[in-house]
Design an enzyme around this catalytic site. Structure first.
Site, PDB file in Angstrom:
ATOM      1  N   ASP A 182       0.848  -1.195   0.000  1.00 58.39           N
ATOM      2  CA  ASP A 182       0.000   0.000   0.000  1.00 58.39           C
ATOM      3  C   ASP A 182       0.885   1.247   0.000  1.00 58.39           C
ATOM      4  OD1 ASP A 182      -2.362   1.664   0.481  1.00 58.39           O
ATOM      5  OD2 ASP A 182      -1.597   1.834   2.524  1.00 58.39           O
ATOM      6  N   LEU A 183       0.303   2.390  -0.380  1.00 56.88           N
ATOM      7  CA  LEU A 183       1.097   3.621  -0.494  1.00 56.88           C
ATOM      8  C   LEU A 183       0.923   4.526   0.736  1.00 56.88           C
ATOM      9  CD1 LEU A 183       3.050   4.846  -2.595  1.00 56.88           C
ATOM     10  CD2 LEU A 183       1.109   6.136  -3.499  1.00 56.88           C
ATOM     11  N   ASP A 184      -0.202   5.213   0.839  1.00 61.35           N
ATOM     12  CA  ASP A 184      -0.411   6.169   1.934  1.00 61.35           C
ATOM     13  C   ASP A 184      -0.543   5.448   3.271  1.00 61.35           C
ATOM     14  OD1 ASP A 184      -0.854   9.025   0.724  1.00 61.35           O
ATOM     15  OD2 ASP A 184      -1.922   7.641  -0.600  1.00 61.35           O
TER      16      ASP A 184
ATOM     17  N   THR B  27      -2.739   0.808  -4.393  1.00 61.45           N
ATOM     18  CA  THR B  27      -3.162   2.053  -3.759  1.00 61.45           C
ATOM     19  C   THR B  27      -4.553   2.473  -4.207  1.00 61.45           C
ATOM     20  OG1 THR B  27      -2.599   4.416  -3.540  1.00 61.45           O
ATOM     21  CG2 THR B  27      -2.006   3.352  -5.605  1.00 61.45           C
ATOM     22  N   GLY B  28      -5.155   3.338  -3.430  1.00 69.56           N
ATOM     23  CA  GLY B  28      -6.396   3.971  -3.844  1.00 69.56           C
ATOM     24  C   GLY B  28      -6.155   5.108  -4.820  1.00 69.56           C
TER      25      GLY B  28
ATOM     26  N   LYS C 109      -8.315  -4.423  -4.400  1.00 69.79           N
ATOM     27  CA  LYS C 109      -6.886  -4.733  -4.400  1.00 69.79           C
ATOM     28  C   LYS C 109      -6.660  -6.243  -4.390  1.00 69.79           C
ATOM     29  CE  LYS C 109      -5.288  -0.501  -2.056  1.00 69.79           C
ATOM     30  NZ  LYS C 109      -4.403   0.016  -0.984  1.00 69.79           N
TER      31      LYS C 109
ATOM     32  N   SER D  10      -4.980   0.230   6.115  1.00 73.12           N
ATOM     33  CA  SER D  10      -6.353   0.725   6.127  1.00 73.12           C
ATOM     34  C   SER D  10      -7.338  -0.329   5.628  1.00 73.12           C
ATOM     35  CB  SER D  10      -6.473   1.981   5.258  1.00 73.12           C
ATOM     36  OG  SER D  10      -5.752   3.064   5.832  1.00 73.12           O
TER      37      SER D  10
ATOM     38  N   HIS E 219      12.163  -8.986   6.803  1.00 74.67           N
ATOM     39  CA  HIS E 219      11.641 -10.146   7.531  1.00 74.67           C
ATOM     40  C   HIS E 219      11.359 -11.285   6.567  1.00 74.67           C
ATOM     41  CE1 HIS E 219       9.093 -12.487  10.290  1.00 74.67           C
ATOM     42  NE2 HIS E 219       8.208 -12.524   9.305  1.00 74.67           N
TER      43      HIS E 219
END
Length: 288
Positions: free
Chosen positions: A7-9, A41-42, A212, A236, A281
């Site tokens: 995801d971005l934001d 992303t959105g 997504k 989110s 990880h």
């Protein structure tokens, strides 16, 4: 590990909307080791390219909450626009109820000419009614929302529909919880749309076959990967579909509770290079 979706934001970007060197180096390491990295992303794809413009980063991009998929070269690979009748009903209601909204097309983020005034009016209302409200925090949220690339203002939703362009995502934004809740109730349960939230102050609508998670499945099929060999990182509710689809899943330390509940482990926050920590990880687990 064959593919990692990020995801971005609130995830890859820190709270200043920047990609840290630590995150960049981790992504490049993954790519060098043959892992396909995908940004999911959105945001609109063209906005993502602007974010990447000074980083040297090149990835597949799942945009508009899964309604579009673009290749690393920027070519449209797949798209699922909102049905025109649904778009008309959504936009006419939002405009009649005085919501600020954004509509993603192939080339622009379309928004009403007076839309931003509505949010400034909401801010003034909050400032007057609640002197203790954290106005600076709300203004920062507004700055991030308006900081996207590709805005085009239009007189009304009618001009958006008249263009005939495919519409991929409708985002409604309000600082007033009652208003957001009313919007959520209006569209919840619709058979033909997906309803998600990517932030504290918004809700978003796409075609029912746009998410997504669905987009991640399409890319896994394209590359011949099993979903067991994919990973996803998010913060989110609009990330839940890809987190549930992926074989490995990490929540940011700053993630919403619904995201924390479905993930295998919690990485660091977006201001602490949490993406780099998660990638390390996974890569180290492969080599151990």
């Amino acid at each position: 590990m064959k593919m990692i979706a990020i995801d971005l934001d609130g995830t890859l970007l820190n709270n200043e909307s920047e990609i840290s060197n630590e995150n960049l180096e981790a992504i490049k390491r993954a790519q060098q080791e043959g892992v396909e990295v995908v940004v999911a992303t959105g945001r609109a794809e063209f906005d993502v390219r602007e974010v990447f413009s000074k980083t040297g980063l090149s990835t597949w991009v799942i945009g508009a909450n899964g309604a579009t998929i673009h290749t690393p070269e920027g070519e449209l690979f797949d798209s699922v626009p909102i049905e025109p009748n649904d778009a008309e009903e959504i936009l006419s209601w939002l405009e009649a109820e005085d919501y600020y909204y954004e509509v993603f097309s192939d080339e622009a983020i379309l928004t009403p000419e007076k839309g931003r005034d509505l949010l400034y009016i909401e801010l003034d209302r909050i400032r007057t009614a609640n002197p203790d409200a954290n106005i600076a925090e709300l203004e920062h949220a507004l700055s991030k929302q308006f900081g996207q690339t590709g805005f085009k203002k239009v007189p009304s939703y009618r001009q958006i529909l008249a263009s005939g362009a495919p519409l991929y995502n409708v985002l409604a934004f309000s600082f007033e919880k009652e208003k957001r809740d009313a919007g959520w109730r209006r569209f919840e349960g619709w058979d033909d749309v997906t309803l998600v939230s990517s932030g504290l102050h918004n809700f978003e609508l796409e075609h029912k076959y746009a998410s997504k998670g669905i987009a991640l499945e399409k890319l896994a099929t394209h590359f011949g990967y099993s979903l067991r060999d994919t990973a996803a990182i998010g913060d989110s509710p609009n990330d839940l579909s890809m987190l549930n689809a992926a074989g490995h899943r990490a929540a940011m330390a700053n993630a919403r509770e619904s995201v924390l509940e479905v993930c295998d482990f919690v990485t660091k926050s977006n201001d602490e290079h949490g993406v780099a920590h998660a990638i390390s990880h996974w890569l180290n687990s492969v080599h151990s």
